[in-house]
Design a protein around this motif. Structure first.
Motif, PDB file in Angstrom:
ATOM      1  N   ARG A 241       0.827  -1.203   0.000  1.00 42.17           N
ATOM      2  CA  ARG A 241       0.000   0.000   0.000  1.00 42.17           C
ATOM      3  C   ARG A 241       0.865   1.257   0.000  1.00 42.17           C
ATOM      4  N   MET A 242       1.927   1.247   0.802  1.00 39.99           N
ATOM      5  CA  MET A 242       2.813   2.410   0.858  1.00 39.99           C
ATOM      6  C   MET A 242       3.472   2.653  -0.494  1.00 39.99           C
ATOM      7  N   ILE A 243       3.879   1.572  -1.174  1.00 41.69           N
ATOM      8  CA  ILE A 243       4.523   1.732  -2.473  1.00 41.69           C
ATOM      9  C   ILE A 243       3.529   2.239  -3.512  1.00 41.69           C
ATOM     10  N   GLU A 244       2.301   1.774  -3.455  1.00 35.68           N
ATOM     11  CA  GLU A 244       1.252   2.297  -4.335  1.00 35.68           C
ATOM     12  C   GLU A 244       1.158   3.818  -4.191  1.00 35.68           C
ATOM     13  N   ILE A 245       1.111   4.281  -2.961  1.00 35.39           N
ATOM     14  CA  ILE A 245       0.972   5.713  -2.693  1.00 35.39           C
ATOM     15  C   ILE A 245       2.236   6.462  -3.094  1.00 35.39           C
ATOM     16  N   ALA A 246       3.404   5.910  -2.766  1.00 34.44           N
ATOM     17  CA  ALA A 246       4.662   6.569  -3.118  1.00 34.44           C
ATOM     18  C   ALA A 246       4.820   6.686  -4.627  1.00 34.44           C
ATOM     19  N   ALA A 247       4.407   5.661  -5.365  1.00 30.79           N
ATOM     20  CA  ALA A 247       4.516   5.709  -6.827  1.00 30.79           C
ATOM     21  C   ALA A 247       3.631   6.808  -7.409  1.00 30.79           C
ATOM     22  N   ILE A 248       2.418   6.922  -6.904  1.00 26.44           N
ATOM     23  CA  ILE A 248       1.520   7.977  -7.413  1.00 26.44           C
ATOM     24  C   ILE A 248       2.041   9.352  -7.006  1.00 26.44           C
ATOM     25  N   ARG A 249       2.427   9.517  -5.744  1.00 27.64           N
ATOM     26  CA  ARG A 249       2.924  10.821  -5.295  1.00 27.64           C
ATOM     27  C   ARG A 249       4.259  11.165  -5.945  1.00 27.64           C
ATOM     28  N   GLY A 250       5.096  10.159  -6.190  1.00 24.55           N
ATOM     29  CA  GLY A 250       6.429  10.394  -6.727  1.00 24.55           C
ATOM     30  C   GLY A 250       6.515  10.374  -8.240  1.00 24.55           C
ATOM     31  N   ARG A 251       5.376  10.256  -8.925  1.00 27.77           N
ATOM     32  CA  ARG A 251       5.322  10.240 -10.393  1.00 27.77           C
ATOM     33  C   ARG A 251       6.176   9.102 -10.962  1.00 27.77           C
ATOM     34  N   VAL A 252       5.995   7.945 -10.369  1.00 28.11           N
ATOM     35  CA  VAL A 252       6.674   6.730 -10.820  1.00 28.11           C
ATOM     36  C   VAL A 252       5.647   5.874 -11.558  1.00 28.11           C
ATOM     37  N   LYS A 253       5.997   5.393 -12.736  1.00 32.30           N
ATOM     38  CA  LYS A 253       5.090   4.530 -13.492  1.00 32.30           C
ATOM     39  C   LYS A 253       4.837   3.255 -12.693  1.00 32.30           C
TER      40      LYS A 253
END
Length: 607
Positions: A241-253
């Motif tokens: 869940r944290m990685i899902e959020i970090a990817a969206i916030r961090g503009r990571v595909k």
């Protein structure tokens, strides 16, 4: 050392909620590729930030049309897939709270979580999940809506919300503050009934933004290169869940893969080609073992083992240099390392898609030698530690000074304290608000801003944490010797033929173990001897296999005193599985359940 703190990073105050990033990014850079999606033919295609924003908005309107309101709790029961992320951000856009449910949960587990969280609606993946909920729905009077993904639930909700004005969603979204509850995540429950961890938007913001900024080499590619990750960890687990959020916030595909097994995962890693991955040690072990088995089949086991040794020594030399303990790899070692780069190391990276240079590992301890091998092969694995209650990582190895075999230092803005009995306590902006509807359990773990984790650990002179066991899992033999089983089990599991190991011995005269084997590895091992595969019932009686497992046990015993050593063991015909109720969804051993299921085998170890 008893306590270590890493100061927080300079950052602007958090405002609003988690869904704001979706809308902000769509305005800033609408054509940026935000997600990768896999179609029915197995082909990956790109989704822009604008397209994702549009789907989040459309689903949010559909949720409102179906009666979901600010503060409502909505359960999500599914494997890791795009629609989970879509639902998460749509729920957060209207101020609702998501309640993740593991797709393998039993009917009684599902009932407890949905009842305790007073869930008003639920999204499930397929009919089996719907039937699980249907079997307990008469005891869930608050549950009013059930949507099924493979029955076109998303299109149904899109259509239902078509008549609602966008501004209605934005009014809800603007009402969300950092202190608003984002999710209630239930602990996987190795012992006792799962407890609902209440986690706010601020907790996830602190955690994701800290990780994004401190581990910038992981989340930021070189100019002109795309940063991407394929998420295959369960989204019902806080790490995923944290990685899902970090990817969206961090503009990571961000891509999604629903199957954790290596046979399904590895082909998608090759197709998606992520620049970094997040995994549990099991995945890294499988990649390594697959590479070694291929070398054996090709008659190149000797060169492969030499390449492993060179990689380990090369990474260890770099580690020593980072800590001021040496000059780094010698000229001879650099030449040897370069020699194996094309022949071995590049092929290991190719198995993970070819672009991976960084990875994060959590969930359980990773063998130091395995971490050094991957680092020497060009993939730095940052091992970390955390709990659901700490919103994932509380500690992690820093990029410039990774100390393999430890779970790193506190992440910025976090403190680690070792209590008098060795228990690890944590403090920081990611610590949860408490357990839902359970003030007694909350008071038992939260003490003046400190979270008592239940884990045992030690801090070295540089503030690096090593987890040594769990308080509730300490075994005490009838002779009064206290033994932490985790380290012994990990050392036995380091053998390529061993899959799982559980150490027993509480109130018994000595320590013993139950062991399961990796069938794929055993079949390969047998084929090298010109022997056919064994039936499961024959595994427990094969003398050659027993001798191999004995080597693993003897090697594990060299690290402990005689009183703590494994005196005897038994190979089991079948692995411990989640389906049999012997593993948690995050693959942790359910010790009491295993000892009850194998009571006869355990008793036989002491005759």
């Amino acid at each position: 050392m008893r306590e270590f703190t890493v100061p927080p990073l300079p950052a602007a105050p958090h405002v609003g909620g988690l869904a704001d990033a979706v809308f902000d990014h769509a305005v800033d850079d609408p054509r940026r590729v935000a997600l990768g999606r896999k179609d029915e033919r197995g082909q990956w295609w790109d989704m822009t930030s604008a397209a994702f924003r549009d789907e989040v908005l459309a689903l949010a309107k559909g949720l409102l049309a179906h009666g979901v309101r600010f503060g409502d709790r909505v359960a999500i029961m599914s494997r890791t897939r795009y629609e989970w992320t879509l639902f998460d951000f749509a729920l957060w856009a209207v101020g609702a709270q998501s309640v993740p449910v593991y797709p393998t949960s039993s009917a009684e587990q599902v009932y407890w979580m949905l009842y305790d969280a007073e869930v008003s609606a639920c999204m499930v993946e397929h009919e089996d999940h719907a039937m699980t909920i249907g079997s307990v729905i008469d005891r869930l009077p608050r549950l009013k809506r059930l949507w099924q993904l493979d029955a076109d639930a998303v299109d149904e909700l899109f259509a239902a919300g078509a008549g609602i004005d966008d501004e209605v969603v934005h009014r809800h979204r603007r009402a969300v503050t950092p202190d608003s509850v984002a999710t209630v995540i239930y602990t996987s429950g190795t012992t006792g009934r799962p407890k609902g961890c209440v986690i706010t938007h601020a907790c996830f913001m602190f955690e994701a933004d800290t990780v994004l900024n401190r581990w910038e080499p992981v989340f930021r590619s070189k100019a002109g290169e795309e940063t991407s990750t394929l998420l295959f960890l369960p989204l019902a687990h806080v790490f995923g869940r944290m990685i899902e959020i970090a990817a969206i916030r961090g503009r990571v595909k961000l891509g999604h893969q629903p199957v954790l097994q290596a046979s399904a995962l590895l082909p998608d890693l090759v197709a998606f080609r992520p620049s970094f991955i997040l995994a549990v040690p099991y995945i890294f072990e499988k990649v390594y073992q697959a590479a070694r088995r291929k070398a054996e089949r090709d008659g190149k086991a000797g060169p492969f083992d030499k390449a492993v040794e060179v990689a380990v020594r090369y990474a260890e030399a770099l580690e020593h240099r980072a800590f001021g303990l040496g000059p780094g790899p010698s000229a001879t070692l650099r030449v040897q390392h370069q020699f194996f780069e094309k022949a071995v190391y590049s092929k290991v990276r190719d198995a993970m898609g070819g672009r991976v240079r960084h990875a994060m590992s959590g969930g359980s301890a990773m063998d130091r030698r395995l971490g050094l091998f991957f680092a020497g092969a060009g993939v730095t694995v940052y091992e970390g530690y955390g709990l659901t209650e700490s919103c994932a990582a509380a500690t992690a190895n820093p990029p410039e000074r990774t100390r393999y075999g430890t779970v790193g230092q506190p992440i910025p803005g976090t403190s680690v304290h070792i209590a008098a009995d060795g228990e690890v306590w944590l403090s920081g902006g990611q610590i949860f608000s408490g357990y839902l509807n359970d003030p007694k359990a909350t008071d038992a773990v939260l003490h003046d801003g400190w979270l008592a984790t239940g884990d045992l650990g030690a801090l070295d002179e540089d503030g690096y944490l090593t987890i040594t066991g769990r308080k509730k899992e300490i075994l005490v033999t009838s002779g009064g010797k206290s033994v932490s089983p985790g380290a012994l089990e990990d050392r036995v599991r380091a053998h390529p033929l061993v899959s799982q190991c559980i150490v027993v011995g509480n109130d018994r005269p000595y320590i013993a173990a139950l062991v399961t084997v990796d069938r794929e590895a055993v079949d390969h091992w047998l084929s090298l001897q010109g022997r056919p595969p064994l039936k499961p019932t024959d595994l427990v009686r094969d003398k050659d296999l027993e001798m191999e497992v004995r080597r693993a046990v003897v090697a594990a015993n060299t690290a402990v005193s005689q009183a703590e050593s494994i005196r005897t063991f038994r190979i089991l015909a079948h692995p411990f599985s989640e389906e049999l109720g012997l593993l948690t969804p995050s693959l942790k051993l359910k010790r009491k359940a295993i000892e009850a299921a194998y009571a006869i085998e355990v008793d036989a170890l002491y005759r």
